[in-house]
Structures are given as C-alpha cells and as structure tokens.
Design an enzyme around this catalytic site. Structure first.
Site, PDB file in Angstrom:
ATOM      1  N   GLU A 131       1.192  -1.199   0.311  1.00  0.00           N
ATOM      2  CA  GLU A 131       0.181   0.112  -0.187  1.00  0.00           C
ATOM      3  C   GLU A 131       0.572   1.257   0.190  1.00  0.00           C
ATOM      4  O   GLU A 131       1.305   1.665   1.185  1.00  0.00           O
ATOM      5  CB  GLU A 131      -1.113  -0.042   1.124  1.00  0.00           C
ATOM      6  CG  GLU A 131      -2.210   1.513   1.377  1.00  0.00           C
ATOM      7  CD  GLU A 131      -2.689   0.296   2.606  1.00  0.00           C
ATOM      8  OE1 GLU A 131      -3.408   1.874   2.457  1.00  0.00           O
ATOM      9  OE2 GLU A 131      -3.298   0.297   3.058  1.00  0.00           O
ATOM     10  N   HIS A 143       0.032   7.929   6.409  1.00  0.00           N
ATOM     11  CA  HIS A 143       1.276   7.629   5.648  1.00  0.00           C
ATOM     12  C   HIS A 143       2.226   8.164   5.743  1.00  0.00           C
ATOM     13  O   HIS A 143       1.455   9.783   5.958  1.00  0.00           O
ATOM     14  CB  HIS A 143       0.593   7.263   3.988  1.00  0.00           C
ATOM     15  CG  HIS A 143       0.202   5.826   3.884  1.00  0.00           C
ATOM     16  ND1 HIS A 143       0.578   4.987   3.153  1.00  0.00           N
ATOM     17  CD2 HIS A 143      -1.086   5.551   4.357  1.00  0.00           C
ATOM     18  CE1 HIS A 143      -0.336   3.603   3.266  1.00  0.00           C
ATOM     19  NE2 HIS A 143      -1.453   4.198   3.670  1.00  0.00           N
ATOM     20  N   HIS A 197      -5.964   6.093  -1.802  1.00  0.00           N
ATOM     21  CA  HIS A 197      -4.846   7.627  -0.655  1.00  0.00           C
ATOM     22  C   HIS A 197      -4.815   8.179  -2.437  1.00  0.00           C
ATOM     23  O   HIS A 197      -3.254   8.569  -2.716  1.00  0.00           O
ATOM     24  CB  HIS A 197      -3.538   6.901  -0.708  1.00  0.00           C
ATOM     25  CG  HIS A 197      -3.627   6.487   0.408  1.00  0.00           C
ATOM     26  ND1 HIS A 197      -4.215   6.674   1.624  1.00  0.00           N
ATOM     27  CD2 HIS A 197      -4.066   5.251   0.632  1.00  0.00           C
ATOM     28  CE1 HIS A 197      -3.952   5.971   3.067  1.00  0.00           C
ATOM     29  NE2 HIS A 197      -4.429   5.009   2.390  1.00  0.00           N
ATOM     30  N   HIS A 218     -10.096   0.596   0.559  1.00  0.00           N
ATOM     31  CA  HIS A 218     -11.145   0.550   1.078  1.00  0.00           C
ATOM     32  C   HIS A 218     -11.935   2.410   0.596  1.00  0.00           C
ATOM     33  O   HIS A 218     -11.384   3.527   1.221  1.00  0.00           O
ATOM     34  CB  HIS A 218     -10.198   1.226   2.773  1.00  0.00           C
ATOM     35  CG  HIS A 218      -8.693   2.224   2.630  1.00  0.00           C
ATOM     36  ND1 HIS A 218      -8.653   3.656   1.839  1.00  0.00           N
ATOM     37  CD2 HIS A 218      -7.509   1.982   3.125  1.00  0.00           C
ATOM     38  CE1 HIS A 218      -7.370   3.632   1.897  1.00  0.00           C
ATOM     39  NE2 HIS A 218      -6.609   2.927   2.611  1.00  0.00           N
ATOM     40  N   ASN A 221     -12.585   5.947   1.729  1.00  0.00           N
ATOM     41  CA  ASN A 221     -11.242   6.326   2.963  1.00  0.00           C
ATOM     42  C   ASN A 221     -10.046   6.988   2.007  1.00  0.00           C
ATOM     43  O   ASN A 221      -9.910   6.143   1.415  1.00  0.00           O
ATOM     44  CB  ASN A 221     -10.984   5.603   4.255  1.00  0.00           C
ATOM     45  CG  ASN A 221     -12.104   5.358   4.428  1.00  0.00           C
ATOM     46  OD1 ASN A 221     -12.732   4.349   4.712  1.00  0.00           O
ATOM     47  ND2 ASN A 221     -12.359   6.145   5.381  1.00  0.00           N
ATOM     48  N   ARG A 229     -20.996  17.578  -8.762  1.00  0.00           N
ATOM     49  CA  ARG A 229     -20.163  17.950 -10.228  1.00  0.00           C
ATOM     50  C   ARG A 229     -18.323  17.000 -10.549  1.00  0.00           C
ATOM     51  O   ARG A 229     -18.706  17.289 -11.700  1.00  0.00           O
ATOM     52  CB  ARG A 229     -19.802  19.645  -9.990  1.00  0.00           C
ATOM     53  CG  ARG A 229     -21.122  20.287 -10.313  1.00  0.00           C
ATOM     54  CD  ARG A 229     -20.123  21.662 -10.454  1.00  0.00           C
ATOM     55  NE  ARG A 229     -21.598  23.062 -10.146  1.00  0.00           N
ATOM     56  CZ  ARG A 229     -22.150  23.401  -9.352  1.00  0.00           C
ATOM     57  NH1 ARG A 229     -21.680  23.046  -8.205  1.00  0.00           N
ATOM     58  NH2 ARG A 229     -23.108  23.838  -9.314  1.00  0.00           N
ATOM     59  N   GLY A 251     -18.006   0.362  10.592  1.00  0.00           N
ATOM     60  CA  GLY A 251     -19.369   0.949  11.727  1.00  0.00           C
ATOM     61  C   GLY A 251     -18.124   2.751  11.431  1.00  0.00           C
ATOM     62  O   GLY A 251     -19.347   3.558  11.947  1.00  0.00           O
ATOM     63  N   ASP A 277      -8.070  -3.948   7.474  1.00  0.00           N
ATOM     64  CA  ASP A 277      -6.929  -3.171   6.893  1.00  0.00           C
ATOM     65  C   ASP A 277      -6.875  -2.933   9.122  1.00  0.00           C
ATOM     66  O   ASP A 277      -5.886  -1.890   9.633  1.00  0.00           O
ATOM     67  CB  ASP A 277      -7.308  -1.768   7.151  1.00  0.00           C
ATOM     68  CG  ASP A 277      -6.515  -0.295   7.031  1.00  0.00           C
ATOM     69  OD1 ASP A 277      -5.942  -0.597   6.706  1.00  0.00           O
ATOM     70  OD2 ASP A 277      -7.207   1.090   7.051  1.00  0.00           O
ATOM     71  N   ALA A 311      -6.060   5.601  11.465  1.00  0.00           N
ATOM     72  CA  ALA A 311      -4.411   4.897  11.384  1.00  0.00           C
ATOM     73  C   ALA A 311      -4.742   3.637  11.432  1.00  0.00           C
ATOM     74  O   ALA A 311      -4.142   3.270  12.337  1.00  0.00           O
ATOM     75  CB  ALA A 311      -3.703   5.291  12.320  1.00  0.00           C
TER      76      ALA A 311
END
Length: 379
Positions: A131, A143, A197, A218, A221, A229, A251, A277, A311
């Site tokens: 990742e 990161h 990311h 993910h 996120n 738009r 959640g 994760d 994190a």
C-alpha cells in the site's frame, strides 16, 4: 478433533455462494468429502453446530499488523508468522500482509520475507499487499509524506520480479505518482492494481481502470469523493462495472448508510468486499502501539494519531459481518461472500473462498450464530 470422519450438522452452512439450512458437511481425513442436505450426509463423529454457521475461513487482503507487531517494524518471516497466527485466531484462513508506505529497502526486505514465509509453509500467507509508496500526499492519511514518491523504472522491475515469485501481489497506487503505462505493465504481469490514497478526478480514474487497475483500496477513505459535479474515485468505482473495492466496515471509517448506498449503486461484475485494515493491536488487548515513531491510540474501536487522524482499523471480519448485517442491513449470505469468496477470487485463489470436495477442514470456520466470534472447525 482426531476422528478420520467428522460430520457437521445443526446449523447453516455457507458454501461460498449460498447459505444453506438443514445441510451437513462430512470431512474424511481432514478433507471435505460430502456436502448436501442432512438426510443425505452422514458418517463418523457428529458435531452439532447448535445453530452456528460453518463457512470457509475469511480472506483478508489488507492486514498491516497483528499480535503486537506492525509489518513495517520488522519485515521478517517471524513477524509474518506471528501476524498469521493472530489473524487465524480471528477466523482468517488467508491474509495478504500489507506494507504501508516505506523505503525501497524496506519494500524489498518485505517482499523477500514474504517469499521465504511461503516457502517455509506459513499456510495463512496468501501473498503480499504493498500500500504505497506511490500515493498522493494530499490523501496520505497516516502514511509518511516524506516517503511518498513517484514510481520509477526500478520500482516497476522490483514489482515485476515480486509478482513472478509470489502467489499474489496487490499494489495500491495513485495516478498522481504513476502512469497508465506502468499500470498496464504491472497488470500484464499478474499484479492486482488497486487505486487508493488519491485525489484523482473521475475521468482519470476511469482511464487507469481502462489501463488494467481493477480495484480500489478502502472505498470512501483517503480518496476523491462522490460530489455533485465531480464523482471522484468513489464515483468511478461505482460506475465502472468491472472494478471491485475493499470496505472497512467498522461503522467508523464509513457510515453504514453510505455502505448501503454504495452496495446498491455498485455495477457488476465488480464487487465490494470486506477488509480489516488491521494494525498491531489485532488479536491483543494493547491500548496503543508505535507506527514509525508515532503513537497510535486505541479507544472504543478507533485507532488514531495524536491529531485524531484514523490510522488503520481496530477490526476483525466477524465484527465486520455484524456491522454489515445489523447496521447496513445486508443479508448474511451477501456479507459472508464479501469476507470470503469475493476477495479470494480477486487474487486468483477462488478455491479459498468456497467449500468444494477436497477443501481442508483446517480452512473452515465455525461462526457463532450471534456473530460474536469465529473459530476454526478443526481446533
């Protein structure tokens, strides 16, 4: 369990596609020999599931740590074995250990350690997920911005070699620091390329999907969002039709109603699947840990930096099933597929996500009927 023949009955059985009631599964010498209606399956020791669910073990494609360790801290066979053992206790039959953004030296060491772990027979290691470090600084999350960089020809060669030597290699990258040609080259070598990311706009994301990227990391996120738009990466995933995406269904990272909306909007054949994760605290009672010198705090299901940035997640896939069924309101059968068959198929290991003749009992889990925990049927 030591009997040569064991029959499980008395609870729903999920075969990777459907959840069956009033079925039974017989294992002879540790392998699935018969699966079907209870009246047709018998033999040996009988285990009453008492309403619990028999299922293939979970397949988790985003596992950053476990048993008190982060992969980035010490990318060794010993670390990988401890992580695998911790996640097996949580019901995973297969994981992709995940290295978050780090140096080229650490990346090569992690690839080497993963290859060695598989050669030495650590059974839960299904490959590797890198990742980063070719991400967007604007969407870096936890990161390290100082380690984020463009993908070079040398990086491509390292990844091509890793793809040749590993059973599965997943790479999360951003268009900001890679090219479509690089993506195409990686995909042709068998790499599962996932966008994540990134602040890339909708059209750019579609271009990278056309180049071969088939996944997003993910969903919702650390990515460009679905706007009125500009649909962003979220919109591109939901519209593309051939793209899958991982979800952190705790959640916290994504509201359950947002997950429900995405589930309903997603175009097939791409599918959404569950990831943990998970970080170093997985499988432990630790209240904090260190990530490259930064303290990560654990509090009420959240893992955060000192400034509140999420994190990773304090999550296992049984809890994710509970969120998906109780809060998102999905049928259990669909949620189970998202934790087993869908991620297994994405990395080219479809057998891991289903119950078929020959399936090893050691890869089959028993999930409590209240979705509170999961244990392996052979243990």
């Amino acid at each position: 369990m030591t009997s040569d023949s064991i029959t499980f009955r008395g609870g729903p059985i999920f075969d990777g596609t459907h959840l069956h009631n009033s079925w039974a599964a017989r294992f002879d010498n540790g392998q699935l020999a018969d699966l079907g209606p209870q009246k047709d399956v018998a033999g040996g020791q009988v285990v009453d599931l008492s309403g619990d669910i028999l299922s293939p073990g979970y397949v988790d494609l985003q596992v950053n740590g476990g048993d008190g360790l982060m992969l980035t801290d010490a990318p060794t066979v010993e670390t990988l074995a401890r992580m695998a053992k911790a996640h097996r206790r949580l019901g995973c039959q297969l994981i992709l250990p995940t290295l978050i953004t780090d140096t080229p030296e650490k990346t090569r060491a992690t690839i080497g350690a993963t290859i060695s772990a598989i050669e030495r027979g650590v059974p839960e290691i299904g490959g590797l997920h890198l990742e980063g470090p070719h991400l967007s600084i604007n969407r870096k999350g936890a990161h390290d911005a100082d380690l984020i960089r463009e993908m070079t020809d040398v990086d491509v060669e390292v990844l091509l070699d890793a793809a040749f030597r590993l059973p599965a290699l997943m790479v999360t990258l951003a268009p900001e620091n890679t090219t479509e040609t690089q993506v195409q080259t990686l995909v042709e070598a068998g790499v599962v390329v996932s966008l994540g990311h990134t602040d890339a706009p909708f059209d750019t994301c579609l271009d990278y999907f056309a180049a071969g990227a088939c996944c997003a990391t993910h969903l919702f996120n650390a990515m460009s969002q679905l706007g009125n738009r500009e649909p962003g990466l979220v919109g591109a995933v939901l519209a593309a039709g051939n793209v899958s995406a991982g979800l952190i269904a705790d959640g916290i990272h994504v509201h359950p109603q947002t997950i429900a909306a995405a589930w309903n909007a997603n175009q097939k054949p791409g599918e959404l699947f569950l990831v943990s994760d998970s970080m170093a605290v997985a499988g432990t009672e630790f209240e904090s840990f260190q990530l490259e010198g930064r303290r990560i705090n654990r509090n009420k299901g959240r893992l955060t930096l000192g400034d509140g940035t999420l994190a990773g997640a304090d999550l296992d896939l049984t809890k994710a099933l509970r969120v998906m069924t109780e809060e998102v309101k999905l049928p259990l059968e669909w949620a189970l597929r998202a934790a087993t068959a869908v991620p297994a198929q994405l990395i080219g290991n479809a057998k891991a996500g289903c119950l078929i003749t020959g399936t090893l009992m050691r890869s089959v889990i028993r999930i409590k009927n209240d979705l509170s925990s999961a244990t392996f049927a052979s243990e």
